[in-house]
Scaffold this motif. Structure first.
Motif, PDB file in Angstrom:
ATOM      1  N   LEU A 294       0.818  -1.207   0.000  1.00 42.29           N
ATOM      2  CA  LEU A 294       0.000   0.000   0.000  1.00 42.29           C
ATOM      3  C   LEU A 294       0.856   1.263   0.000  1.00 42.29           C
ATOM      4  O   LEU A 294       0.570   2.231  -0.712  1.00 42.29           O
ATOM      5  N   SER A 295       1.910   1.247   0.821  1.00 45.40           N
ATOM      6  CA  SER A 295       2.788   2.425   0.871  1.00 45.40           C
ATOM      7  C   SER A 295       3.474   2.654  -0.470  1.00 45.40           C
ATOM      8  O   SER A 295       3.608   3.804  -0.921  1.00 45.40           O
ATOM      9  N   LYS A 296       3.888   1.578  -1.133  1.00 50.10           N
ATOM     10  CA  LYS A 296       4.529   1.723  -2.440  1.00 50.10           C
ATOM     11  C   LYS A 296       3.565   2.281  -3.485  1.00 50.10           C
ATOM     12  O   LYS A 296       3.963   3.066  -4.352  1.00 50.10           O
ATOM     13  N   SER A 297       2.296   1.880  -3.404  1.00 49.46           N
ATOM     14  CA  SER A 297       1.323   2.392  -4.371  1.00 49.46           C
ATOM     15  C   SER A 297       1.114   3.890  -4.193  1.00 49.46           C
ATOM     16  O   SER A 297       1.003   4.635  -5.178  1.00 49.46           O
ATOM     17  N   PHE A 298       1.076   4.371  -2.934  1.00 47.53           N
ATOM     18  CA  PHE A 298       0.924   5.805  -2.695  1.00 47.53           C
ATOM     19  C   PHE A 298       2.167   6.565  -3.154  1.00 47.53           C
ATOM     20  O   PHE A 298       2.057   7.657  -3.734  1.00 47.53           O
ATOM     21  N   ILE A 299       3.342   6.019  -2.878  1.00 50.39           N
ATOM     22  CA  ILE A 299       4.586   6.674  -3.305  1.00 50.39           C
ATOM     23  C   ILE A 299       4.652   6.763  -4.824  1.00 50.39           C
ATOM     24  O   ILE A 299       5.006   7.808  -5.396  1.00 50.39           O
ATOM     25  N   THR A 300       4.296   5.681  -5.493  1.00 53.48           N
ATOM     26  CA  THR A 300       4.309   5.674  -6.960  1.00 53.48           C
ATOM     27  C   THR A 300       3.303   6.675  -7.524  1.00 53.48           C
ATOM     28  O   THR A 300       3.584   7.380  -8.507  1.00 53.48           O
ATOM     29  N   GLY A 301       2.117   6.753  -6.908  1.00 49.88           N
ATOM     30  CA  GLY A 301       1.120   7.714  -7.354  1.00 49.88           C
ATOM     31  C   GLY A 301       1.601   9.151  -7.221  1.00 49.88           C
ATOM     32  O   GLY A 301       1.360   9.988  -8.097  1.00 49.88           O
ATOM     33  N   PHE A 302       2.308   9.438  -6.137  1.00 50.22           N
ATOM     34  CA  PHE A 302       2.849  10.790  -5.963  1.00 50.22           C
ATOM     35  C   PHE A 302       3.927  11.084  -6.996  1.00 50.22           C
ATOM     36  O   PHE A 302       4.010  12.197  -7.530  1.00 50.22           O
ATOM     37  N   LYS A 303       4.762  10.096  -7.308  1.00 50.37           N
ATOM     38  CA  LYS A 303       5.810  10.297  -8.316  1.00 50.37           C
ATOM     39  C   LYS A 303       5.208  10.568  -9.694  1.00 50.37           C
ATOM     40  O   LYS A 303       5.710  11.416 -10.444  1.00 50.37           O
ATOM     41  N   LEU A 304       4.129   9.857 -10.026  1.00 48.92           N
ATOM     42  CA  LEU A 304       3.501  10.055 -11.329  1.00 48.92           C
ATOM     43  C   LEU A 304       2.873  11.444 -11.459  1.00 48.92           C
ATOM     44  O   LEU A 304       2.792  12.000 -12.562  1.00 48.92           O
ATOM     45  N   SER A 305       2.450  11.995 -10.326  1.00 48.85           N
ATOM     46  CA  SER A 305       1.829  13.323 -10.357  1.00 48.85           C
ATOM     47  C   SER A 305       2.843  14.445 -10.203  1.00 48.85           C
ATOM     48  O   SER A 305       2.454  15.622 -10.223  1.00 48.85           O
ATOM     49  N   ALA A 306       4.117  14.124 -10.032  1.00 44.95           N
ATOM     50  CA  ALA A 306       5.147  15.132  -9.765  1.00 44.95           C
ATOM     51  C   ALA A 306       5.220  16.236 -10.826  1.00 44.95           C
ATOM     52  O   ALA A 306       5.346  17.417 -10.470  1.00 44.95           O
ATOM     53  N   PRO A 307       5.163  15.925 -12.149  1.00 51.08           N
ATOM     54  CA  PRO A 307       5.237  17.014 -13.142  1.00 51.08           C
ATOM     55  C   PRO A 307       4.153  18.069 -12.964  1.00 51.08           C
ATOM     56  O   PRO A 307       4.431  19.276 -13.026  1.00 51.08           O
ATOM     57  N   VAL A 308       2.921  17.631 -12.715  1.00 54.07           N
ATOM     58  CA  VAL A 308       1.828  18.581 -12.533  1.00 54.07           C
ATOM     59  C   VAL A 308       1.988  19.333 -11.218  1.00 54.07           C
ATOM     60  O   VAL A 308       1.772  20.562 -11.146  1.00 54.07           O
TER      61      VAL A 308
END
Length: 259
Positions: free
Chosen positions: A174-188
């Motif tokens: 679960l923690s990895k999924s949240f971290i990955t989601g934040f990384k994907l949104s980093a450009p915006v």
């Protein structure tokens, strides 16, 4: 055909246990649990896949001396955990969309997801559908089925045990999924932060300008432009998420071999 049914009758207990593990994946996994897929099709495909696995697996009869109800619970847990791992990583795109919506001004807008019948963020639904289509393009659902087949090599019927390590492993997923989601949104996130910084400077230098009136449509426009420009690299990012999903499924299976 008669030989197949004779073999199934001879291995009826094994067939039921295989069907339970297979059904566990179809309950949780992102592609197979979709509400758009008819339940009849889910049940039929799960039944056919269980027949193929039963006829190809070599399982010791001594295992079936354990209480049958306990075996059913164990097999269901294995299927649910494999499906949960794939679903957790797939929810990364909802997390990405939620963060993006909050930054560009869509935070109060939700839409109905017909697959799960819940309200989801606008951009989250967009990212989820796009990733769903890419999953089908790269045959990601085949990889999940391969994980199910290989699970019998790592976790034979009746050998699953739920312990603290398994619980910590699921929390880590679960923690990895949240971290990955934040990384994907980093450009915006970075772009909107710079936009807010620019608007703050303009508000100090030009007090007559109403930043709230100008800022909201400006952030929406810039956010949509960044999202459009990042679509070409979304394929590689999505492929990375799918690779992490398969990797964590096999990490879960390997943990029982090491134990």
């Amino acid at each position: 055909m008669l030989n197949i049914f004779e073999l199934l009758f001879d291995k009826n207990e094994i067939f039921l246990l295989v069907l339970v593990r297979t059904s566990g994946i179809f309950v949780v996994s992102p592609f197979f649990s979709s509400q758009n897929v008819p339940n009849t099709l889910k049940a039929g495909f799960s039944f056919i896949l269980s027949i193929l696995l039963t006829l190809s697996l070599d399982i010791e009869v001594e295992i079936l001396r354990t209480t049958f109800a306990i075996l059913i619970i164990k097999e269901l847990m294995v299927g649910l955990i494999i499906g949960f791992i794939s679903y957790a990583f797939f929810s990364t795109f909802y997390v990405t969309g939620q963060i993006v919506d909050m930054k560009i001004g869509f935070g109060m807008v939700n839409v109905i997801d017909p697959q799960h019948r819940v309200q989801v963020p606008v951009m989250g639904n967009f990212y989820y559908i796009l990733a769903f289509l890419l999953l089908l393009t790269i045959n990601g659902h085949h990889a999940i089925i391969n994980g199910l087949i290989d699970s019998y090599k790592f976790i034979p019927i009746g050998k699953f045990t739920f312990n603290l390590d398994t619980g910590f492993f699921l929390i880590d997923i679960l923690s990895k999924s949240f971290i990955t989601g934040f990384k994907l949104s980093a450009p915006v996130v970075v772009t909107i932060f710079l936009t807010d910084l620019l608007l703050g400077i303009l508000a100090r230098t030009i007090p007559q300008m109403n930043v709230f009136v100008v800022g909201l449509p400006l952030k929406i426009l810039i956010g949509l432009i960044v999202i459009g420009l990042s679509i070409p690299i979304f394929y590689s990012l999505t492929t990375g998420v799918f690779n992490n999903t398969i990797e964590e499924i096999y990490n879960f299976l390997n943990s029982f071999v090491k134990g």
